[in-house]
Design an enzyme around this catalytic site. Structure first.
Site, PDB file in Angstrom:
ATOM      1  N   HIS A 379      10.946  19.947  -1.323  1.00 18.18           N
ATOM      2  CA  HIS A 379      10.528  20.207  -0.204  1.00 18.18           C
ATOM      3  C   HIS A 379      11.770  19.568   0.877  1.00 18.18           C
ATOM      4  O   HIS A 379      12.679  18.782   0.391  1.00 18.18           O
ATOM      5  CB  HIS A 379       9.389  19.385   0.321  1.00 18.18           C
ATOM      6  N   ASP A 402       9.911  16.507  10.408  1.00 15.16           N
ATOM      7  CA  ASP A 402       9.707  17.781   9.524  1.00 15.16           C
ATOM      8  C   ASP A 402       9.218  18.829  10.290  1.00 15.16           C
ATOM      9  O   ASP A 402       7.978  18.758  10.826  1.00 15.16           O
ATOM     10  CB  ASP A 402       8.786  17.410   8.337  1.00 15.16           C
ATOM     11  N   ASN A 442       6.726   9.132  -2.813  1.00 11.13           N
ATOM     12  CA  ASN A 442       6.457   7.863  -3.602  1.00 11.13           C
ATOM     13  C   ASN A 442       5.039   7.693  -3.942  1.00 11.13           C
ATOM     14  O   ASN A 442       4.396   6.705  -4.459  1.00 11.13           O
ATOM     15  CB  ASN A 442       6.736   6.341  -3.035  1.00 11.13           C
ATOM     16  N   ASP A 444       1.547   7.968  -6.102  1.00  8.44           N
ATOM     17  CA  ASP A 444       1.131   7.904  -7.617  1.00  8.44           C
ATOM     18  C   ASP A 444       0.167   9.140  -8.032  1.00  8.44           C
ATOM     19  O   ASP A 444      -0.658   9.391  -7.034  1.00  8.44           O
ATOM     20  CB  ASP A 444       0.153   6.714  -7.562  1.00  8.44           C
ATOM     21  N   GLU A 492      12.222   3.259  -9.680  1.00  3.64           N
ATOM     22  CA  GLU A 492      10.921   3.464 -10.201  1.00  3.64           C
ATOM     23  C   GLU A 492      10.486   2.513 -11.034  1.00  3.64           C
ATOM     24  O   GLU A 492      11.104   2.003 -11.928  1.00  3.64           O
ATOM     25  CB  GLU A 492      10.644   4.982 -10.907  1.00  3.64           C
ATOM     26  N   GLU A 497       9.196  -1.941  -6.213  1.00  2.00           N
ATOM     27  CA  GLU A 497       8.786  -0.608  -6.007  1.00  2.00           C
ATOM     28  C   GLU A 497       7.120  -0.762  -5.992  1.00  2.00           C
ATOM     29  O   GLU A 497       6.520  -0.233  -5.287  1.00  2.00           O
ATOM     30  CB  GLU A 497       9.347   0.715  -6.926  1.00  2.00           C
TER      31      GLU A 497
END
Length: 740
Positions: A379, A402, A442, A444, A492, A497
């Site tokens: 993206h 965006d 980020n 999950d 990561e 993080e």
């Protein structure tokens, strides 16, 4: 003198708002024999466009150098020069001169909104008044005979847009003469001015993110990155006027905010798309582009913005990189530093939970009816550089905006500006749209087994590393790629993080922000593999390797492999091939399952950008353990190689050869090869018929360079059988050695 200026200013306010006509005073001028006591009259104004263009880095704007009706383009907070011819010599002691600036696109200019500004001319000396961010200055630098040199310094926070200028002159208690300058003065944001909210310290960064006219936008997948040339063309005909129209008429930014890069960039992120405001580009994520252009056929913003400016209707069609390319052009044209940024494996979280939830049935098949979220292969959004006085100094710098219409923000399809630093720190509550941007880089991924509407979900697996594989942008000053992932998130699985993730989850307050630990099972190791670099036309293989580490126990495993074509937003478009196998993995042994996919199997199911989603679902029957993995895959199109056959010189014909190979095992019946390059060639298209399988194509184009300097050539090939093939070449055009 100051009393004359105050009287003059009040008079001008009455003149403009009461709509008196200045010419009445010119006709009433009294002839006085003593020239020094005659009322000073402006005869001519020279905007010194060459000098001001060089000083303000605006000389490339078409408005500045066109032959008919040129206009001055400058940047706020920085002096620009005028050369004024008068009816007689100027006497600073007796002659009062004021400059009256009004916003051209405002119906009722007034001082309170900053759309009407009166600036007295004062001598430029060491004791001249110091400028602050709110006031303009007009400085007298000297004169020769009837000509004077003047510096105008717009306030560093003045409104951005088109201004009109009048010059008023007055002698003692006589009447006032008014001279109206016939052209417009365009005033832009100024990254070179330290007091401007878009100020950038480094000159190389200013040059790259404001002045550079061509760049790279990255597509593809994280394993097969595809750089694509995009011509921003921010200085070309009608581009700046179109940008100002977007601020006024589409973005409907209040006039008092025309000086605010935060408000303007947010409005532009909405104005570039079309769902709720008939903005610039109409999006289309289907495979049917009838009535418009395929998104990958665009090579730059120029044609899109010029067409929109002429027709005032959305231009068909665009996808994320097109929205980002056009938005970058608009920001750079206005003087806001901007760059397109690509995120690979980008999350689309529809519920601001910071998780992407996937549901599967007992056979490991995806339950599309429950699926609301997706992971895009890539993206593209835009970063803009600015200060953030609204949320604090620590959040100054790069901000995400965006224009791709994904989710509503304050009842419009827009996103940002979102501080990149705030995203890295998990400060998702900071305006604007922090949770959505955080999820893009980020989130999950959580996989759930679904047993029915009355049964509890079983957490199969969670993947904390799948989203935001890498975030990249073009390097400064060359055609390389820079990985900027670390500006968005910590490494990561690192403690920082995970801590940031859990802190963001607490701030989200969403009921779907849920995390469960899967039951540990380490006896069987699964390794899901895929060959990365495959050229379109070739076969590829999917491999799942299994290792039983237990020295005493065998395990029965059911494996399902599936290959599906996907558009780049991660949405499957049917199934190409599936493979199921039941096997027993014996103690202390290795095993593997393979699935081969031939070109004939995937050729007629390919969608735009030739992307696939490969899924693997394994069930260990003896302990009711499930393993799930997914990967993105893209077959690579060939590149077009451009080679100049002559030295590029202004005024001379230059031959350029374009070559590529048809990698398909079938012939291409008909295709079109185009070449574009501002300053050296108008769009040139050649029809090519009957290209046999695995055959090299070579075509020659003739260029006629008109402008010296660096230019980027962009080639595109399109056909029914093979699409989205491109290449680029940067050439340097020299001056002709011929002498008259």
């Amino acid at each position: 003198f100051s009393l004359q200026v105050q009287f003059h200013f009040m008079w001008k306010m009455e003149l403009l708002e009461g709509m008196y006509v200045c010419s009445w005073f010119q006709q009433s001028q009294i002839e006085i024999s003593d020239e020094s006591k005659q009322l000073l009259q402006v005869k001519k104004v020279d905007a010194l466009r060459d000098k001001n263009g060089t000083d303000h880095k605006t000389e490339l704007y078409e408005l500045m150098w066109r032959h008919e009706d040129p206009h001055l383009v400058v940047r706020r907070g920085q002096p620009f020069s005028l050369k004024i011819t008068l009816s007689r010599s100027y006497n600073p002691r007796d002659d009062a001169v004021s400059f009256i600036f009004t916003m051209s696109d405002v119906q009722f200019p007034n001082h309170g909104q900053g759309t009407l500004v009166a600036v007295p001319l004062v001598p430029k000396t060491a004791s001249s008044p110091r400028q602050n961010k709110y006031n303009w200055m007009a400085l007298y630098e000297g004169g020769v005979d009837n000509t004077i040199s003047v510096q105008i310094v717009p306030a560093v926070n003045c409104l951005v847009g088109r201004w009109s200028m009048e010059i008023d002159t007055k002698l003692s208690q006589s009447r006032i003469l008014s001279y109206k300058y016939s052209s417009r003065i365009y005033i832009l944001f100024n990254p070179w001015a330290s007091g401007d909210e878009v100020h950038v310290r480094d000159e190389e960064e200013r040059s790259e993110y404001v002045l550079t006219e061509s760049g790279l936008i990255y597509r593809g997948t994280h394993k097969l990155v595809k750089p694509t040339v995009w011509k921003f063309s921010q200085f070309d005909k009608d581009i700046l006027d179109c940008c100002l129209m977007l601020i006024r008429e589409v973005g409907k930014v209040p006039v008092t905010s025309w000086n605010d890069p935060i408000k303007i960039s947010r409005a532009m992120s909405a104005a570039i798309n079309s769902p709720d405001d008939n903005g610039v580009v109409a999006g289309n994520w289907s495979e049917d582009f009838g009535g418009g252009a395929d998104p990958w056929s665009w090579v730059g913003s120029k044609a899109i913005l010029q067409k929109y400016f002429a027709k005032k209707k959305p231009v068909k069609y665009g996808q994320c990189w097109v929205f980002a390319g056009v938005l970058t052009t608009v920001c750079r044209a206005l003087g806001i530093p901007a760059r397109p940024v690509t995120c690979y494996s980008c999350g689309h979280d529809t519920k601001n939970s910071l998780t992407l939830d996937y549901f599967f049935d007992n056979d490991g098949k995806s339950m599309d009816e429950l699926q609301q979220e997706s992971i895009w292969n890539f993206h593209v959004w835009v970063e803009v550089w600015m200060k953030r006085p609204d949320i604090g100094k620590e959040f100054d710098g790069w901000q995400v905006i965006d224009a791709t219409p994904q989710e509503l923000s304050d009842d419009q399809f827009r996103c940002g500006p979102t501080s990149v630093h705030a995203i890295k720190m998990g400060q998702i509550q900071r305006p604007y749209d922090g949770a959505f941007v955080f999820s893009m880089v980020n989130a999950d991924v959580v996989y759930w087994q679904y047993y029915g509407p009355t049964q509890p979900l079983k957490l199969v697996q969670r993947d904390t590393k799948r989203v935001g594989k890498n975030v990249v942008t073009k390097a400064i000053g060359d055609w390389g790629r820079v990985d900027i992932t670390s500006s968005y998130k910590h490494p990561e699985t690192s403690l920082e993080e995970r801590s940031t993730m859990f802190a963001a989850l607490k701030r989200s307050g969403n009921v779907y922000s849920r995390y469960y630990l899967n039951e540990e099972f380490n006896d069987i190791k699964f390794d899901f593999q895929l060959v990365d670099d495959i050229v379109i036309g070739s076969s590829f293989r999917v491999v799942l390797k299994l290792r039983n580490k237990n020295s005493t126990k065998d395990y029965r495993v059911t494996v399902n492999l599936s290959v599906a074509p996907v558009i780049y937003t991660g949405k499957p478009q049917g199934v190409i091939k599936t493979h199921q196998r039941d096997l027993t993995v014996e103690r202390k042994t290795d095993d593997e399952i393979t699935m081969d996919v031939s070109y004939n199997e995937y050729a007629d199911k390919l969608v735009s950008q030739c992307s696939f989603n490969i899924t693997c679902h394994a069930h260990v029957k003896d302990i009711d353990f499930d393993y799930h993995a997914e990967d993105d895959f893209r077959v690579r199109q060939p590149d077009i190689k451009l080679s100049p056959l002559d030295k590029p010189v202004v005024g001379a014909a230059v031959r350029v050869n374009a070559t590529f190979v048809n990698p398909l095992p079938v012939a291409i019946s008909k295709g079109f090869l185009t070449l574009e390059g501002g300053g050296v060639i108008t769009n040139s298209k050649k029809k090519i018929e009957n290209i046999p399988a695995n055959t090299k194509v070579s075509e020659e184009f003739i260029l006629h360079p008109k402008v010296i300097g660096r230019h980027t050539l962009v080639a595109k090939f399109t056909s029914k059988e093979l699409d989205d093939v491109d290449g680029f070449l940067t050439i340097h055009v020299d001056e002709s050695n011929e002498t008259g």
